[in-house]
Design an enzyme around this catalytic site. Structure first.
Site, mmCIF file in Angstrom:
data_model
loop_
_atom_site.group_PDB
_atom_site.id
_atom_site.type_symbol
_atom_site.label_atom_id
_atom_site.label_comp_id
_atom_site.label_asym_id
_atom_site.label_seq_id
_atom_site.Cartn_x
_atom_site.Cartn_y
_atom_site.Cartn_z
ATOM 1 N N ASP A 1 -50.685 -26.802 -22.609
ATOM 2 C CA ASP A 1 -51.025 -26.257 -21.516
ATOM 3 C C ASP A 1 -50.048 -25.070 -21.145
ATOM 4 O O ASP A 1 -48.859 -25.339 -20.629
ATOM 5 C CB ASP A 1 -51.235 -27.062 -20.113
ATOM 6 C CG ASP A 1 -51.339 -26.637 -18.980
ATOM 7 O OD1 ASP A 1 -51.446 -25.314 -18.929
ATOM 8 O OD2 ASP A 1 -51.975 -27.358 -17.829
ATOM 9 N N GLU B 1 -35.561 -45.550 -8.536
ATOM 10 C CA GLU B 1 -34.976 -46.495 -7.562
ATOM 11 C C GLU B 1 -33.996 -47.381 -7.840
ATOM 12 O O GLU B 1 -33.144 -48.043 -7.121
ATOM 13 C CB GLU B 1 -36.157 -47.275 -6.891
ATOM 14 C CG GLU B 1 -36.993 -46.283 -6.251
ATOM 15 C CD GLU B 1 -37.993 -45.644 -7.019
ATOM 16 O OE1 GLU B 1 -38.109 -45.769 -8.388
ATOM 17 O OE2 GLU B 1 -39.277 -45.277 -6.675
ATOM 18 N N ARG C 1 -48.911 -24.537 -17.575
ATOM 19 C CA ARG C 1 -47.743 -25.405 -17.186
ATOM 20 C C ARG C 1 -46.505 -25.306 -17.685
ATOM 21 O O ARG C 1 -45.348 -25.275 -17.337
ATOM 22 C CB ARG C 1 -48.496 -26.787 -17.335
ATOM 23 C CG ARG C 1 -47.234 -27.962 -17.295
ATOM 24 C CD ARG C 1 -47.907 -29.233 -17.919
ATOM 25 N NE ARG C 1 -46.960 -30.118 -17.894
ATOM 26 C CZ ARG C 1 -46.062 -30.624 -19.091
ATOM 27 N NH1 ARG C 1 -45.994 -29.678 -19.892
ATOM 28 N NH2 ARG C 1 -45.183 -31.301 -18.739
ATOM 29 N N HIS D 1 -49.287 -36.089 -24.575
ATOM 30 C CA HIS D 1 -48.292 -35.124 -24.563
ATOM 31 C C HIS D 1 -48.826 -33.784 -25.082
ATOM 32 O O HIS D 1 -48.199 -32.716 -24.879
ATOM 33 C CB HIS D 1 -47.315 -35.750 -25.069
ATOM 34 C CG HIS D 1 -46.333 -36.731 -24.161
ATOM 35 N ND1 HIS D 1 -45.386 -36.179 -23.178
ATOM 36 C CD2 HIS D 1 -46.570 -37.841 -23.970
ATOM 37 C CE1 HIS D 1 -44.903 -37.000 -22.632
ATOM 38 N NE2 HIS D 1 -45.782 -38.322 -23.027
ATOM 39 N N GLU E 1 -41.710 -32.226 -13.242
ATOM 40 C CA GLU E 1 -43.428 -32.021 -13.185
ATOM 41 C C GLU E 1 -44.186 -33.131 -12.826
ATOM 42 O O GLU E 1 -44.454 -33.970 -13.417
ATOM 43 C CB GLU E 1 -43.738 -31.446 -14.473
ATOM 44 C CG GLU E 1 -45.193 -30.921 -14.865
ATOM 45 C CD GLU E 1 -46.413 -31.892 -14.735
ATOM 46 O OE1 GLU E 1 -46.652 -32.668 -13.963
ATOM 47 O OE2 GLU E 1 -46.757 -32.141 -16.045
ATOM 48 N N HIS F 1 -54.486 -28.222 -17.439
ATOM 49 C CA HIS F 1 -55.055 -29.196 -17.667
ATOM 50 C C HIS F 1 -55.341 -30.215 -16.040
ATOM 51 O O HIS F 1 -56.093 -31.324 -16.422
ATOM 52 C CB HIS F 1 -54.139 -30.346 -18.459
ATOM 53 C CG HIS F 1 -52.772 -30.709 -17.849
ATOM 54 N ND1 HIS F 1 -51.874 -29.857 -17.427
ATOM 55 C CD2 HIS F 1 -52.525 -31.881 -17.252
ATOM 56 C CE1 HIS F 1 -50.720 -30.696 -16.862
ATOM 57 N NE2 HIS F 1 -51.187 -31.889 -16.633
ATOM 58 N N GLU G 1 -51.630 -39.782 -8.006
ATOM 59 C CA GLU G 1 -50.582 -40.348 -9.020
ATOM 60 C C GLU G 1 -49.461 -39.594 -9.429
ATOM 61 O O GLU G 1 -48.783 -39.626 -10.389
ATOM 62 C CB GLU G 1 -51.523 -40.718 -10.325
ATOM 63 C CG GLU G 1 -52.141 -41.994 -10.074
ATOM 64 C CD GLU G 1 -52.523 -42.699 -11.570
ATOM 65 O OE1 GLU G 1 -52.418 -42.156 -12.646
ATOM 66 O OE2 GLU G 1 -52.145 -44.049 -11.829
ATOM 67 N N GLY H 1 -38.690 -37.609 -14.769
ATOM 68 C CA GLY H 1 -39.809 -37.720 -15.321
ATOM 69 C C GLY H 1 -39.848 -37.418 -16.899
ATOM 70 O O GLY H 1 -40.589 -37.520 -17.804
#
Length: 355
Positions: free
Chosen positions: A38, A116, A41, A32, A131, A280, A140, A65
């Site tokens: 970053d 889900e 980002r 993290h 993100e 990154h 991924e 996320g």
């Protein structure tokens, strides 16, 4: 190229948060720390939110996320466990502490579990933010989860942050590093390790590439509109034409992506390409079996195919077919992006069972 180093998708410890050791938390905090530091980002997401407060005021936000955003109410969906495929690998306990420490207990609700399966306290949202991007944009990545959230929870006319992505492709000169990375296996301290060379060749390398190494114009090979894309769109075959910008040699192909918050009043966007500030995500390098001589104006034509691996859908099967000028035979190379462990100047180590 500069040293390859750690990045977003490390292998995280698959252990319950209540039994994590200090070493486990150190690994997670390092992940993290890198993402938050970053500046491209984090700064882009911050600008998209802060500079468009009128879009968030009084709205409900679903954060896929586990992060934060300003609105009347935010629901952050965290994963059920510290899985290696999660982009939010901090434990839900720590996330809850961060929410409370910053005074958002009444406006941010953290839901633990897979989207889900999770039961959310709000049935429809004005905005979805995530993100979701991975290496090569789709490795991924959480995009399929974001699309599920869109179909299930986004109100008609709702917004997605970000909402547009482009995957780009070019060719590079990289003789020195290819010699060190690929041809190294031909003679390892006097021993023949050439049987490993083909495996090494088929492992995409995540690293930073100097802009001066790029020897062709770039080509967009995939455009994703998150408001209309489907899960099936993430499996694709895309043609490309790369035009040489000078007389040189090609040792590899290069991929990177651009992200746009197109729904914002004042557009916010960033690139992970070699021409842009470091992120990154770096870039993804695909070495070719042989060196290609090109002259200025000459074209390299071909296609890139991408699909989740049949045995492990977190991995990607990527094939690049290419031909030079009037070469009708062409060459096809199959690559695999697999679950990874990182050390300096290493690429995707063959940890996956899809080989």
């Amino acid at each position: 190229m500069e040293n390859a180093g750690p990045s977003t998708h490390h292998i995280a410890p698959d252990v319950p948060s209540d039994s994590m050791t200090s070493r486990d938390y150190y690994i997670l905090s390092g992940i993290h720390e890198e993402m938050l530091k970053d500046s491209v980002r984090t700064g882009s997401y911050r600008a998209a939110i802060i500079n468009n407060g009128h879009l968030f005021k009084g709205k409900t936000v679903l954060d896929v996320g586990c992060g934060t955003a300003g609105a009347s109410h935010v629901v952050g969906v965290s994963t059920a466990s510290l899985s290696r495929s999660s982009t939010c690998q901090i434990s839900s306990i720590q996330a809850q502490k961060i929410i409370e420490a910053n005074g958002f207990k009444d406006t941010i609700t953290l839901v633990k579990g897979k989207l889900e399966e999770a039961e959310l306290p709000i049935t429809e949202f004005d905005i979805i933010i995530s993100e979701w991007m991975g290496y090569f944009l789709l490795y991924e990545s959480m995009l399929d989860t974001v699309l599920l959230a869109r179909d299930k929870y986004l109100k008609p006319g709702g917004l997605i942050f970000p909402d547009t992505a482009r995957l780009l492709f070019a060719a590079i000169e990289d003789q020195d590093y290819k010699e060190e990375k690929i041809n190294f296996w031909e003679n390892v301290y006097g021993f023949d390790y050439s049987c490993i060379k083909d495996i090494a060749l088929r492992e995409p390398l995540v690293d930073t590439v100097d802009l001066k190494a790029v020897v062709t114009d770039p080509c967009v090979i995939k455009h994703i509109d998150l408001l209309t894309a489907t899960k099936e769109d993430l499996t694709f075959v895309a043609p490309f034409t790369l035009t040489a910008t000078r007389n040189d040699y090609v040792h590899a192909f290069l991929a990177w992506f651009d992200i746009v918050f197109d729904c914002t009043h004042k557009k916010v966007k960033f690139s992970t390409g070699p021409h842009a500030q470091y992120t990154h995500w770096k870039q993804t390098v695909f070495y070719t079996p042989s060196t290609i001589a090109i002259t200025e104006g000459q074209e390299i034509t071909g296609s890139v195919s991408c699909a989740p691996n049949a045995r492990n859908n977190r991995d990607l099967d990527i094939a690049i077919s290419y031909a030079i000028g009037e070469d009708n035979e062409g060459t096809t190379v199959e690559y695999k992006m697999c679950v990874i462990l990182y050390s300096f100047r290493t690429s995707f180590l063959p940890q996956c069972d899809s080989w």
